[in-house]
Structures are given as C-alpha cells and as structure tokens.
Design a protein around this motif. Structure first.
Motif, PDB file in Angstrom:
ATOM      1  N   SER A   1      46.982  48.020  31.248  1.00 43.15           N
ATOM      2  CA  SER A   1      46.015  47.903  32.067  1.00 43.15           C
ATOM      3  C   SER A   1      44.612  47.442  31.328  1.00 43.15           C
ATOM      4  O   SER A   1      43.829  46.754  31.714  1.00 43.15           O
ATOM      5  N   GLY A   2      44.110  48.230  30.346  1.00 42.32           N
ATOM      6  CA  GLY A   2      43.057  48.173  29.627  1.00 42.32           C
ATOM      7  C   GLY A   2      42.798  46.938  29.094  1.00 42.32           C
ATOM      8  O   GLY A   2      41.926  46.185  29.159  1.00 42.32           O
ATOM      9  N   TRP A   3      43.890  46.172  28.425  1.00 40.77           N
ATOM     10  CA  TRP A   3      43.816  45.033  27.855  1.00 40.77           C
ATOM     11  C   TRP A   3      43.661  43.980  28.840  1.00 40.77           C
ATOM     12  O   TRP A   3      42.945  42.965  28.550  1.00 40.77           O
ATOM     13  N   LYS A   4      44.366  44.071  29.852  1.00 42.10           N
ATOM     14  CA  LYS A   4      44.314  42.917  30.881  1.00 42.10           C
ATOM     15  C   LYS A   4      42.948  42.871  31.353  1.00 42.10           C
ATOM     16  O   LYS A   4      42.182  41.880  31.704  1.00 42.10           O
ATOM     17  N   SER A   5      42.208  44.216  31.660  1.00 41.06           N
ATOM     18  CA  SER A   5      40.628  43.983  32.262  1.00 41.06           C
ATOM     19  C   SER A   5      40.009  43.557  31.209  1.00 41.06           C
ATOM     20  O   SER A   5      38.949  42.958  31.590  1.00 41.06           O
ATOM     21  N   ARG A   6      40.025  43.823  30.004  1.00 41.41           N
ATOM     22  CA  ARG A   6      39.123  43.237  28.898  1.00 41.41           C
ATOM     23  C   ARG A   6      39.470  41.556  28.947  1.00 41.41           C
ATOM     24  O   ARG A   6      38.261  40.929  28.878  1.00 41.41           O
TER      25      ARG A   6
ATOM     26  N   GLN B   1      40.443  39.563  31.551  1.00 43.36           N
ATOM     27  CA  GLN B   1      39.720  39.313  32.724  1.00 43.36           C
ATOM     28  C   GLN B   1      38.010  39.032  32.509  1.00 43.36           C
ATOM     29  O   GLN B   1      37.628  38.192  33.049  1.00 43.36           O
ATOM     30  N   VAL B   2      37.371  40.227  31.900  1.00 40.74           N
ATOM     31  CA  VAL B   2      36.123  39.889  31.457  1.00 40.74           C
ATOM     32  C   VAL B   2      35.658  38.669  30.775  1.00 40.74           C
ATOM     33  O   VAL B   2      34.531  37.803  31.119  1.00 40.74           O
TER      34      VAL B   2
ATOM     35  N   ARG C   1      36.112  35.493  33.024  1.00 40.68           N
ATOM     36  CA  ARG C   1      35.085  35.285  34.040  1.00 40.68           C
ATOM     37  C   ARG C   1      33.841  34.833  33.362  1.00 40.68           C
ATOM     38  O   ARG C   1      33.093  33.840  33.723  1.00 40.68           O
TER      39      ARG C   1
END
Length: 316
Positions: free
Chosen positions: A176-181, A183-184, A187
């Motif tokens: 989950s943390g990897w996916k969030s990074r 995605q940043v 963007r």
C-alpha cells in the motif's frame, strides 16, 4: 454477559489460530506450491530478493543467502540487514549446499539462482520436501506466457512471501505504501513527454540491457522515460552498439554493482559509435544499483530518483 464475553474470547482465539494456520498454498509461475509450516531455515537468492525478505523482517526465519558477493559488492545498509546470516554460495547454490544448510524454503528465479536443467529447480527441491517461490519476472524463461511487466510482479511476490511466513498484514501494508509513492510520481509527471533512455548493464562486444519483458523497462516508463530497447524480445539480453547509437538516447542509466560506474562510463565515452551522443557529451548519466533495476523494494526509490533525473523541472 458471561456468555457474550466467552463468545468474544473464543472468536479471538479462533482468529489467532486461523492466522497461523498451515499448510497454505501459493501460486508461483502458474503452479501451486504448498507450504506445510512457517519456514525456519529459508534461503534467499540475490540482493533484490533478500531485500524483499528484509522488508518483512524475515531474518529470524532464514538460514542464509546465496548469490550476493559473486556479482555485487555489499553496501553497508545491506550488510546491516543481513547481520550474521551466512552466504552459503557466492554464485548459484548447489543442491548439496542447500541441503547442508537445512533449507526448508527457497526464494529464487530462473537465471536468478536456478538454470533450466540444473540440479537446483523447483522440481528437484520439491523432491527433497523444499518448497520454492519463483521470482515472477523470471517465469518467461520457462515458457510461461509473457506479458508486459508491471509493478504487480513485485507486489505479487511480496504478497506471496508474506503468506509463506504469516506476514500477510505486513506485506499488504508495504505494498500500500509503495503504491502511494508511485502515484505521487505519476501525478507529478502528468503531461510530460517521455525521455529516450539507454540502460547499460554490461558488455563490451555487445551491450547487455533490459528488454521488453524486464521490469526495468516499466520502471523507466513510470519515471517519465522510454527504454530505447523496449522492443527487445526478452527480459534481459544483448543488442548491438549500432542499434544503441541509431536510437539516439537522450539519457543514459548505468548499472552499478557496487564499484561505481567510472569504468563503464569511460568505455561508453570512448565507444566510436556513441562518443558523439548528446547525452554522453552533456553527462546526462545516472548510476542505478542492480537491486533498483530488478524486482525489489528499491524499485520505488528508483522511480522517485529517476523521475527527478529525467524531469528535473518536476522535482518536489
């Protein structure tokens, strides 16, 4: 009231029992692998897969590693994570070495610790009661239908590793943390034109590089680039210097195995076919570690680092 409390307590006990319930079955290269107990003498091959294990703090369940110092110089950070765990083979392990280490779980890949027809394969290990988790990126080496790789390969392997060691919750938190990074970064790069990138791993007569089915090609794309050899029909393989020159890379990545990239850079700068390349002349060159370009937690760091290198104007 007492009955209600007993129901709650019983439910908690059953939840704990279920969380530690073996045997379990995971999928690896399209095949079912049954794990009868949480491994206590796991052997992990290569830097990238070892880092996947370290991310889940699996050192207490490991008997050692293989294939580290034969190719890579250990970084202080890796050595700290490794601690006192031994390296039982500097290159590919033999079946005898794995058996002598009491191995009860092996995490490796095709051309990442195992050769087709070799004495160490999932089949030869299964005959000894040892389950094998195969690195997903390598499955094409044994004829599994190829698909353009994505970070789902990393996520799937980390999830399977978590399942094998009863670390599913921790694995999902990591993913989950990897996916969030990622995605940043996506963007931040939105609307920017991809930069043509040449990834140079090694080779003097011919350049050894990442092809269409290497996760590295997807990492470059997620960083705002395009691998100039994204049509090479393999994961890692050789091309030609003529092709590298004609495809005119705008940026160059050089794989660092722990000794720096000075020799590789000097070779490229003196290569008759590349010495006029604008990226080399402008020193638009970035060192990337082996574990950053092969499936590992370092992939996320690499995406962040390469995105700034390729698109400095988007740097946070």
């Amino acid at each position: 009231m007492k009955n209600s409390l007993w129901v709650i307590v019983l439910g908690a006990i059953l939840s704990i029992q279920n969380a530690f319930s073996y045997p379990i079955t995971i999928q690896s290269c399209g095949k079912s692998v049954t794990i009868t107990h949480r491994p206590t003498h796991a052997i992990i091959h290569d830097v990238n897969m070892a880092e996947m294990a370290f991310a889940l703090h699996l050192q207490p369940f490991m008997a050692g590693v293989t294939g580290i110092s034969g190719w890579n110089k250990r970084t202080p950070a890796f050595q700290k994570e490794l601690g006192s765990l031994p390296e039982i083979a500097t290159h590919y392990p033999t079946l005898e070495q794995l058996l002598n280490a009491g191995t009860d779980f092996f995490f490796a890949g095709w051309n990442y610790g195992m050769h087709v027809g070799g004495d160490v394969t999932p089949e030869t290990l299964a005959a000894q009661g040892i389950p094998t988790l195969v690195l997903s990126e390598s499955c094409m080496r044994v004829g599994q239908a190829s698909a353009i790789p994505s970070l789902e390969l990393l996520y799937k392997d980390e999830e399977s590793l978590g399942q094998a060691f009863d670390r599913s919750v921790e694995a999902q938190h990591l993913i989950s943390g990897w996916k969030s990074r990622v995605q940043v970064v996506q963007r931040r790069l939105a609307g920017h034109h991809p930069v043509r990138v040449f990834l140079y791993d090694s080779g003097r007569d011919r350049p050894f590089t990442a092809g269409k089915y290497a996760l590295a090609t997807e990492l470059i794309r997620l960083s705002g680039g395009q691998n100039i050899f994204d049509d090479l029909q393999t994961n890692w393989g050789s091309s030609s210097w003529e092709s590298a020159a004609v495809r005119d890379p705008e940026a160059i990545l050089i794989v660092d195995y722990g000794n720096g990239i000075a020799d590789s850079l000097k070779f490229l700068q003196n290569n008759p076919l590349l010495m006029e390349n604008a990226a080399l002349k402008a020193n638009r060159v970035l060192a990337v570690r082996y574990d950053e370009m092969t499936p590992s937690p370092a992939n996320i760091d690499a995406i962040e680092k390469m995105s700034v290198f390729l698109h400095a104007e988007t740097a946070p």
